[in-house]
Design an enzyme around this catalytic site. Structure first.
Site, short mmCIF file in Angstrom:
data_model
loop_
_atom_site.label_atom_id
_atom_site.label_comp_id
_atom_site.label_asym_id
_atom_site.label_seq_id
_atom_site.Cartn_x
_atom_site.Cartn_y
_atom_site.Cartn_z
N SER A 140 0.84 -1.20 0.00
CA SER A 140 0.00 0.00 0.00
C SER A 140 0.87 1.24 0.00
O SER A 140 2.08 1.18 0.25
CB SER A 140 -0.90 0.01 1.24
OG SER A 140 -0.12 0.23 2.41
N CYS A 141 0.26 2.38 -0.26
CA CYS A 141 1.02 3.64 -0.23
C CYS A 141 1.59 3.89 1.15
O CYS A 141 2.74 4.35 1.28
CB CYS A 141 0.12 4.80 -0.66
SG CYS A 141 -1.35 5.03 0.37
N THR A 185 -7.52 -0.01 9.39
CA THR A 185 -6.27 -0.15 8.64
C THR A 185 -5.58 -1.44 9.04
O THR A 185 -5.63 -1.85 10.20
CB THR A 185 -5.33 1.04 8.88
OG1 THR A 185 -4.11 0.82 8.15
CG2 THR A 185 -4.99 1.22 10.35
N LYS A 186 -4.95 -2.06 8.07
CA LYS A 186 -4.14 -3.26 8.31
C LYS A 186 -2.66 -2.96 8.12
O LYS A 186 -1.86 -3.84 7.82
CB LYS A 186 -4.59 -4.39 7.39
CG LYS A 186 -6.03 -4.84 7.63
CD LYS A 186 -6.44 -5.97 6.69
CE LYS A 186 -7.89 -6.37 6.94
NZ LYS A 186 -8.34 -7.45 6.01
N ARG A 230 -18.16 5.86 7.29
CA ARG A 230 -18.02 6.29 5.90
C ARG A 230 -19.36 6.63 5.25
O ARG A 230 -19.42 6.90 4.05
CB ARG A 230 -17.26 5.24 5.09
CG ARG A 230 -15.76 5.45 5.20
CD ARG A 230 -14.99 4.49 4.35
NE ARG A 230 -14.67 3.27 5.09
CZ ARG A 230 -13.84 2.32 4.67
NH1 ARG A 230 -13.25 2.46 3.49
NH2 ARG A 230 -13.61 1.26 5.39
#
Length: 338
Positions: A153-154, A212-213, A199
């Site tokens: 991921s980023c 988040t992971k 969300r």
């Protein structure tokens, strides 16, 4: 010349194409096809004009369902079933899998069965892929037989080089992370339904905690860090650039100067072009369109009791990651040819 196709032409897919033409890697990589369900006119328009990254430096035209960029003709496809894509006929070396929904080995193998030689996923993936790569840290683990690879991921690309440097110099005992991430297109412009109740809320009006992971992503790249990190993430009302608040407990006693010194040396040495360092009084928009994976803000480094260190890291979560997709794909081909 590496022949690639982009499957899914959203924020990352478009950034990959534009980064290719800006990075100087066009002589090594040729984009042959884009598979995207949107209308061709919208594909062309969003390639030419971008709210975040500005106008594309090349003129883009649509002719006979091809995107023309200078002398390059890129076929536009609209196939929802990856297994039916014409990768064999197009002699595709690598598919950039950028839909955000094809994330496991079995799903990615549809591209392989369709004739592509390798797949690089622009997202964290399931554990059954051949490798998860943070370019600059573990791309040397790529092997010729690897066919399905994740580019992580980023945020993983942002934080892992820094953890790696700190661990090699001082030893990292544990850490806690807060990702302060720009809003994304899985959020709502105004309140609307979503499975994640947070969300459902308007992205431009709140700081929104999301799952988040990232901590597990760190473990996949640096296995000896298993169970040493935890992370939380919030989305903020900006359209690009992410900050990471990283706190680590080190094995050795340090001060601000010694921490900043090793990070600046790494940015100018082993991680040149991947890790950056600044001591200027900058804000998030100053890092928009920055091709590096991570920039350490040395003005914000803090040390408590000699071993607890807090750092602030910046990254362009679109542009930096897109550039690493290019780098990782070149490393995949190099491994295959070695």
């Amino acid at each position: 010349m590496i022949r690639v196709a982009i499957n899914g032409y959203g924020r990352i897919g478009r950034s990959i194409l534009r980064a290719l033409y800006e990075s100087g890697k066009r002589q090594q990589i040729q984009i042959v096809a884009i598979n995207e369900l949107a209308k061709p006119e919208a594909i062309i328009h969003l390639t030419q004009y971008d709210t975040t990254h500005g106008r594309f430096q090349h003129k883009v035209k649509l002719v006979d369902n091809h995107m023309l960029i200078g002398d390059d003709a890129i076929k536009i496809l609209h196939e929802p079933d990856a297994a039916k894509l014409p990768w064999r006929e197009m002699d595709i070396d690598i598919v950039y899998e950028a839909t955000g929904v094809i994330l496991d080995r079995q799903s990615c193998e549809a591209h392989i069965h369709a004739g592509a030689k390798q797949v690089l996923i622009s997202h964290p993936s399931s554990a059954d892929v051949d490798g998860t790569i943070v370019y600059g840290v573990n791309h040397d683990l790529l092997r010729a037989e690897h066919t399905v690879v994740s580019n992580a991921s980023c945020t993983t690309n942002c934080i892992v080089p820094v953890i790696d440097v700190l661990d090699k110099h001082f030893g990292v005992k544990s850490g806690a992370i807060t990702t302060i991430h720009s809003a994304m297109n899985d959020q709502q412009v105004i309140d609307a339904y979503h499975d994640d109740l947070r969300r459902t809320r308007a992205a431009g009006q709140s700081i929104i905690p999301v799952d988040t992971k990232l901590a597990r992503g760190i473990e996949r790249i640096l296995p000896h860090m298993k169970d040493k990190f935890e992370a939380i993430s919030v989305r903020v009302p900006t359209i690009n650039v992410t900050a990471i608040d990283l706190s680590v407990t080190l094995a050795k006693t340090v001060d601000i100067a010694s921490v900043n010194q090793v990070l600046e040396l790494a940015a100018n040495g082993r991680f040149n072009g991947i890790l950056g360092y600044t001591d200027e009084p900058l804000v998030s928009c100053d890092f928009n369109h920055d091709p590096r994976s991570s920039i350490v803000d040395g003005t914000q480094t803090r040390v408590s009791a000699g071993q607890l260190v807090k750092l602030l890291l910046w990254c362009d979560n679109e542009w930096g990651f897109a550039n690493r997709m290019l780098d990782t794909s070149l490393a995949m081909i190099a491994a295959k040819q070695s």
